[in-house]
Every structure is written in C-alpha cells, then in structure tokens.
Design a protein around this motif. Structure first.
Motif, PDB file in Angstrom:
ATOM      1  N   HIS A   1     138.128  24.111  53.515  1.00  0.00           N
ATOM      2  CA  HIS A   1     138.420  22.984  52.642  1.00  0.00           C
ATOM      3  C   HIS A   1     138.524  21.722  53.477  1.00  0.00           C
ATOM      4  CE1 HIS A   1     142.396  23.670  54.207  1.00  0.00           C
ATOM      5  NE2 HIS A   1     142.167  24.935  53.946  1.00  0.00           N
ATOM      6  N   ALA A   2     138.661  20.594  52.817  1.00  0.00           N
ATOM      7  CA  ALA A   2     138.596  19.299  53.493  1.00  0.00           C
ATOM      8  C   ALA A   2     139.945  18.789  53.978  1.00  0.00           C
ATOM      9  CB  ALA A   2     137.966  18.273  52.553  1.00  0.00           C
ATOM     10  N   LEU A   3     141.029  19.501  53.713  1.00  0.00           N
ATOM     11  CA  LEU A   3     142.357  19.010  54.095  1.00  0.00           C
ATOM     12  C   LEU A   3     142.810  19.579  55.430  1.00  0.00           C
ATOM     13  CD1 LEU A   3     144.501  19.312  50.848  1.00  0.00           C
ATOM     14  CD2 LEU A   3     144.020  17.237  52.101  1.00  0.00           C
ATOM     15  N   SER A   4     143.393  18.732  56.253  1.00  0.00           N
ATOM     16  CA  SER A   4     144.057  19.229  57.452  1.00  0.00           C
ATOM     17  C   SER A   4     145.477  19.653  57.061  1.00  0.00           C
ATOM     18  CB  SER A   4     144.128  18.123  58.514  1.00  0.00           C
ATOM     19  OG  SER A   4     145.021  17.104  58.086  1.00  0.00           O
ATOM     20  N   THR A   5     146.131  20.406  57.914  1.00  0.00           N
ATOM     21  CA  THR A   5     147.505  20.800  57.616  1.00  0.00           C
ATOM     22  C   THR A   5     148.400  19.571  57.527  1.00  0.00           C
ATOM     23  OG1 THR A   5     147.973  21.184  59.957  1.00  0.00           O
ATOM     24  CG2 THR A   5     147.306  23.090  58.659  1.00  0.00           C
TER      25      THR A   5
ATOM     26  N   LEU B   1     142.239  22.728  46.248  1.00  0.00           N
ATOM     27  CA  LEU B   1     142.623  23.804  47.161  1.00  0.00           C
ATOM     28  C   LEU B   1     143.457  24.866  46.441  1.00  0.00           C
ATOM     29  CD1 LEU B   1     143.118  25.008  50.066  1.00  0.00           C
ATOM     30  CD2 LEU B   1     145.157  23.595  50.091  1.00  0.00           C
ATOM     31  N   THR B   2     144.401  24.439  45.640  1.00  0.00           N
ATOM     32  CA  THR B   2     145.278  25.367  44.934  1.00  0.00           C
ATOM     33  C   THR B   2     144.496  26.164  43.889  1.00  0.00           C
ATOM     34  OG1 THR B   2     147.085  23.810  45.298  1.00  0.00           O
ATOM     35  CG2 THR B   2     147.467  25.559  43.706  1.00  0.00           C
ATOM     36  N   ILE B   3     143.615  25.494  43.167  1.00  0.00           N
ATOM     37  CA  ILE B   3     142.762  26.178  42.187  1.00  0.00           C
ATOM     38  C   ILE B   3     141.914  27.238  42.887  1.00  0.00           C
ATOM     39  CG2 ILE B   3     140.747  25.862  40.674  1.00  0.00           C
ATOM     40  CD1 ILE B   3     142.019  23.019  40.029  1.00  0.00           C
TER      41      ILE B   3
ATOM     42  N   GLU C   1     144.680  20.340  34.389  1.00  0.00           N
ATOM     43  CA  GLU C   1     144.462  21.276  33.286  1.00  0.00           C
ATOM     44  C   GLU C   1     143.782  22.560  33.775  1.00  0.00           C
ATOM     45  OE1 GLU C   1     145.781  21.135  30.218  1.00  0.00           O
ATOM     46  OE2 GLU C   1     146.788  19.389  31.080  1.00  0.00           O
ATOM     47  N   VAL C   2     142.833  22.415  34.691  1.00  0.00           N
ATOM     48  CA  VAL C   2     142.178  23.594  35.269  1.00  0.00           C
ATOM     49  C   VAL C   2     143.207  24.430  36.023  1.00  0.00           C
ATOM     50  CG1 VAL C   2     140.461  24.390  36.958  1.00  0.00           C
ATOM     51  CG2 VAL C   2     139.904  22.512  35.394  1.00  0.00           C
ATOM     52  N   LEU C   3     144.059  23.773  36.805  1.00  0.00           N
ATOM     53  CA  LEU C   3     145.114  24.479  37.535  1.00  0.00           C
ATOM     54  C   LEU C   3     146.022  25.238  36.573  1.00  0.00           C
ATOM     55  CD1 LEU C   3     146.725  25.186  40.087  1.00  0.00           C
ATOM     56  CD2 LEU C   3     147.955  23.017  39.772  1.00  0.00           C
TER      57      LEU C   3
ATOM     58  N   LEU D   1     150.654  18.490  54.218  1.00  0.00           N
ATOM     59  CA  LEU D   1     152.109  18.364  54.297  1.00  0.00           C
ATOM     60  C   LEU D   1     152.599  16.929  54.123  1.00  0.00           C
ATOM     61  CD1 LEU D   1     152.715  20.955  57.113  1.00  0.00           C
ATOM     62  CD2 LEU D   1     153.379  21.159  54.704  1.00  0.00           C
ATOM     63  N   SER D   2     151.696  16.002  53.880  1.00  0.00           N
ATOM     64  CA  SER D   2     152.098  14.619  53.620  1.00  0.00           C
ATOM     65  C   SER D   2     151.897  14.317  52.135  1.00  0.00           C
ATOM     66  CB  SER D   2     151.283  13.652  54.480  1.00  0.00           C
ATOM     67  OG  SER D   2     149.920  13.704  54.115  1.00  0.00           O
ATOM     68  N   ALA D   3     152.492  13.227  51.684  1.00  0.00           N
ATOM     69  CA  ALA D   3     152.315  12.810  50.286  1.00  0.00           C
ATOM     70  C   ALA D   3     150.876  12.328  50.091  1.00  0.00           C
ATOM     71  CB  ALA D   3     153.303  11.710  49.940  1.00  0.00           C
ATOM     72  N   GLY D   4     150.404  12.425  48.867  1.00  0.00           N
ATOM     73  CA  GLY D   4     149.054  11.960  48.570  1.00  0.00           C
ATOM     74  C   GLY D   4     148.051  13.102  48.594  1.00  0.00           C
ATOM     75  N   PHE D   5     146.766  12.753  48.604  1.00  0.00           N
ATOM     76  CA  PHE D   5     145.667  13.724  48.626  1.00  0.00           C
ATOM     77  C   PHE D   5     145.733  14.687  47.440  1.00  0.00           C
ATOM     78  CE2 PHE D   5     146.597  12.545  53.026  1.00  0.00           C
ATOM     79  CZ  PHE D   5     145.369  12.056  53.444  1.00  0.00           C
ATOM     80  N   ALA D   6     146.200  14.199  46.300  1.00  0.00           N
ATOM     81  CA  ALA D   6     146.446  15.066  45.141  1.00  0.00           C
ATOM     82  C   ALA D   6     145.185  15.788  44.675  1.00  0.00           C
ATOM     83  CB  ALA D   6     147.057  14.262  43.994  1.00  0.00           C
ATOM     84  N   GLU D   7     144.062  15.097  44.596  1.00  0.00           N
ATOM     85  CA  GLU D   7     142.836  15.738  44.106  1.00  0.00           C
ATOM     86  C   GLU D   7     142.435  16.890  45.021  1.00  0.00           C
ATOM     87  OE1 GLU D   7     139.609  16.767  41.816  1.00  0.00           O
ATOM     88  OE2 GLU D   7     141.202  15.388  41.275  1.00  0.00           O
TER      89      GLU D   7
END
Length: 135
Positions: free
Chosen positions: A99-103, A118-120, A20-22, A107-113
């Motif tokens: 941010h906490a995500l590696s590339t 990151l997108t927000i 919703e924030v996104l 680029l893999s499935a998951g890590f939605a939160e």
C-alpha cells in the motif's frame, strides 16, 4: 447495520463513499465492537484505524489469527508503532499486499482516504485468507 457516530459535515464525496464501503466490509466481518466514530475515521485519526486493524487481524477470524501466530507474527502486547510495522510486514510477505502509506503516515493524523482503503483491503484479505484456510 454497523452503528456510526458522525457530526454533520458537508458532502465529502470519495471519503464518504469509502466509509460506506468500509461499513459494508465490517458488516460482512460481523464487526461487533461498538459504534464506528465516523468523524475520527474521516479525519484520519490513527486510533480509530488501529482499532479496526486489531479487529481484522486478531478477532475477525480465529483461523487467520492462529495462522499468523503459527508463522511467528506476535501482534498482541505491542506498541502502536511495533504493531503497525508487523502488520505492514505480514501484509507484504504473507498476503502479497503493498500500500502507499508508511508507518509514520499511518500513525499520524490525516491520510484518511488511504487509511480507509488500507482498512477495506485488510478486511477483504483476511476474509479471503479465512476462506482459503477453511478449504
């Protein structure tokens, strides 16, 4: 209202709230690139997030896109992996965001939160930079 396609799911708590924030950030950015695929976003499908990062950095603000090009960031015509590597570098070096995500994770499935956050933040940083460039 940003149109959304979503299948019925049990309540997902934080993920649903982040979605919703996104959607709110996308409304503020005047996102007009078709409906969001909420199922893809909530499952962490990288293609759904790549589409939004492309929008944030290349189409949301022509001033920001021009600024990035002047700094030497070429974001067009890149493979997904090269695009994400370039985005990570510019977010760190030019926008001061880590941010906490590696590339590989992005680029893999998951890590939605983490992808939602990151997108927000990307949309917020682009908005702030757009305002800054307009001064």
């Amino acid at each position: 209202e940003v149109p959304t396609r979503v299948a019925h799911r049990p309540c997902m708590g934080r993920l649903a709230a982040s979605l919703e924030v996104l959607k709110g950030e996308l409304r503020r950015a005047k996102y007009d690139e078709g409906p969001l695929d909420a199922d893809a976003l909530l499952s962490g499908d990288p293609s759904a997030y790549l589409r939004l990062l492309h929008f944030a950095l290349l189409r949301c603000s022509t001033d920001v896109a021009r600024w990035l090009a002047e700094l030497g960031y070429e974001l067009y015509a890149k493979s997904d992996a090269r695009f994400v590597e370039c985005v990570w570098r510019l977010m760190r070096q030019e926008l001061g965001y880590r941010h906490a995500l590696s590339t590989k994770q992005f680029l893999s499935a998951g890590f939605a939160e983490r992808k939602l956050q990151l997108t927000i933040e990307s949309l917020r940083l682009v908005s702030a930079k757009h305002a800054d460039l307009g001064r």
